[in-house]
Each structure stands twice: as C-alpha cells, then as structure tokens.
Motif scaffolding. Sequence first.
Motif, short mmCIF file in Angstrom:
data_model
loop_
_atom_site.label_atom_id
_atom_site.label_comp_id
_atom_site.label_asym_id
_atom_site.label_seq_id
_atom_site.Cartn_x
_atom_site.Cartn_y
_atom_site.Cartn_z
N SER A 74 0.76 -1.22 -0.10
CA SER A 74 0.08 0.13 0.16
C SER A 74 0.96 1.27 0.00
N GLU A 75 2.40 1.08 0.17
CA GLU A 75 3.20 2.27 0.16
C GLU A 75 4.26 2.12 -0.86
N ASP A 76 3.58 1.96 -2.16
CA ASP A 76 4.36 1.75 -3.18
C ASP A 76 5.47 0.58 -3.07
N TRP A 77 5.23 -0.39 -2.58
CA TRP A 77 6.09 -1.59 -2.38
C TRP A 77 7.05 -1.04 -1.59
N ALA A 78 7.02 -0.28 -0.43
CA ALA A 78 8.34 0.21 0.27
C ALA A 78 8.90 -1.12 1.07
N LEU A 79 10.06 -0.94 1.28
CA LEU A 79 10.60 -2.06 2.06
C LEU A 79 10.65 -1.95 3.54
N VAL A 80 10.09 -2.79 4.23
CA VAL A 80 9.85 -2.52 5.51
C VAL A 80 10.28 -3.79 6.53
N GLU A 81 10.55 -3.44 7.76
CA GLU A 81 10.98 -4.37 8.78
C GLU A 81 9.80 -4.67 9.81
N VAL A 82 9.54 -6.03 10.17
CA VAL A 82 8.42 -5.82 11.18
C VAL A 82 9.03 -6.79 12.33
N ASP A 83 8.90 -6.44 13.54
CA ASP A 83 9.63 -6.92 14.81
C ASP A 83 8.70 -7.82 15.39
N GLU A 84 8.96 -8.59 16.33
CA GLU A 84 8.00 -9.61 17.03
C GLU A 84 7.00 -9.00 17.75
N GLY A 85 6.84 -7.76 17.89
CA GLY A 85 5.78 -6.96 18.35
C GLY A 85 4.81 -6.41 17.40
N ARG A 86 5.13 -6.63 16.09
CA ARG A 86 4.25 -6.23 14.88
C ARG A 86 4.65 -4.60 14.66
N ASN A 87 5.51 -4.03 15.21
CA ASN A 87 6.00 -2.65 15.05
C ASN A 87 6.68 -2.70 13.50
N GLU A 107 8.87 -0.69 10.63
CA GLU A 107 9.80 0.27 10.49
C GLU A 107 10.20 0.44 8.79
N LYS A 108 9.91 1.44 7.97
CA LYS A 108 10.42 1.65 6.73
C LYS A 108 11.89 1.46 6.69
N LEU A 109 12.51 0.87 5.56
CA LEU A 109 13.88 0.77 5.68
C LEU A 109 14.34 1.87 4.71
N ASN A 110 13.69 2.47 3.75
CA ASN A 110 14.02 3.35 3.02
C ASN A 110 15.21 3.18 1.99
N LEU A 111 15.17 1.95 1.43
CA LEU A 111 16.33 1.48 0.58
C LEU A 111 15.42 0.38 -0.41
N SER A 112 16.14 0.22 -1.64
CA SER A 112 15.56 -0.65 -2.46
C SER A 112 15.92 -2.12 -1.87
N PHE A 113 15.29 -3.08 -2.83
CA PHE A 113 15.61 -4.74 -2.07
C PHE A 113 17.01 -4.83 -2.55
N GLU A 114 17.36 -4.37 -3.68
CA GLU A 114 18.56 -4.66 -4.08
C GLU A 114 19.67 -4.18 -3.05
N LYS A 115 19.72 -3.02 -2.71
CA LYS A 115 20.56 -2.46 -1.58
C LYS A 115 20.26 -3.25 -0.26
N PHE A 116 19.03 -3.69 -0.02
CA PHE A 116 18.96 -4.44 1.37
C PHE A 116 19.85 -5.84 1.26
N ALA A 117 19.43 -6.60 0.00
CA ALA A 117 20.00 -7.79 -0.02
C ALA A 117 21.63 -7.84 -0.30
N ARG A 118 22.01 -6.53 -0.59
CA ARG A 118 23.61 -6.62 -0.82
C ARG A 118 24.31 -6.53 0.61
N GLU A 119 23.47 -5.43 1.23
CA GLU A 119 24.03 -5.08 2.60
C GLU A 119 23.81 -6.32 3.50
N LYS A 120 22.80 -7.17 3.44
CA LYS A 120 22.62 -8.25 4.15
C LYS A 120 23.76 -9.23 3.89
N ILE A 121 24.15 -9.56 2.90
CA ILE A 121 25.14 -10.35 2.52
C ILE A 121 26.44 -9.97 2.69
N PHE A 122 26.68 -8.81 2.39
CA PHE A 122 28.11 -8.21 2.73
C PHE A 122 28.37 -8.13 4.19
#
Length: 139
Positions: free
Chosen positions: A101-114, A116-131
Amino acid sequence: MSRFKDLISILGEKGLISSFEKISTEDIEREIKENPGVPIDYIDFLQEIGFGDIGNDAYFMFYSGLIPAKDIYGEENIDELRNILLLGDDFSGYCVGFMTSEDWALVEVDEGRNIEKLNLSFEKFAREKIFDYISNVMD
C-alpha cells in the motif's frame, strides 16, 4: 547483463552460493501474476541467486516467494500488517517485506508487529545483508 553477477561471484568465492536455490520460471511467473507491481530487483534476485539462508549461522533467510504477514504473525490485530508481504527473516523475530500500500516500500516488522520503513531498495538491502554477513560473521 545480470544485475547480481558480481554478488553471485562473491557468494561463490565465499562458499555461500550453495546455500541458495533458484526458483523455477513458472514460480517467477506466478509471483509476478499474483503480486502485480512487485519490484523487479526482487524478481531478479530470485531468478539469479534464488532463495535460502545466508550461511549456516541462522543469520538471514530469503523465502522462495512472498508470504502474507498474517501467515507469520497470525490473524489477530492484523490491520497494520494487512498490506505487507514478507520476503525473509532473521530467525530472531524480525521479518522483512514489502508494504504494497506504500508503493512496495521495503519494511521491517519486529516480533511486536512494529513496522519500520527501511528507505532502501530490495537490491541494496540484499547486498547489505550479504556483505554484512561476510564482513562480520565469516571474518
């Protein structure tokens, strides 16, 4: 040219590429059909690298496709998660996904269902996780 050619090479050098499995063309087509507007960098990742765990240390897992948040967090009080499709998790209660509903914004959801918008593309997220895994867990 492949979007993730360099990443595939690095994963191969570090012995991590075997942790991933590419999904079939039929599954890719179904993902696109079921989720119009899904970011192309996510689709490219599934096609070129695949799904699976980064390493064997329960660091982060990319799912084989998008999962409605209710499948992980349950049906109760799901309003805030209704428009989130999850793509992976860190094995510790934090999931990552797209808020459709937010133009496919990348978000993180914690165990409390909070959420947080990550403000980055999926590609950048995936690269950062792997590196991050290669730099901080492997070394």
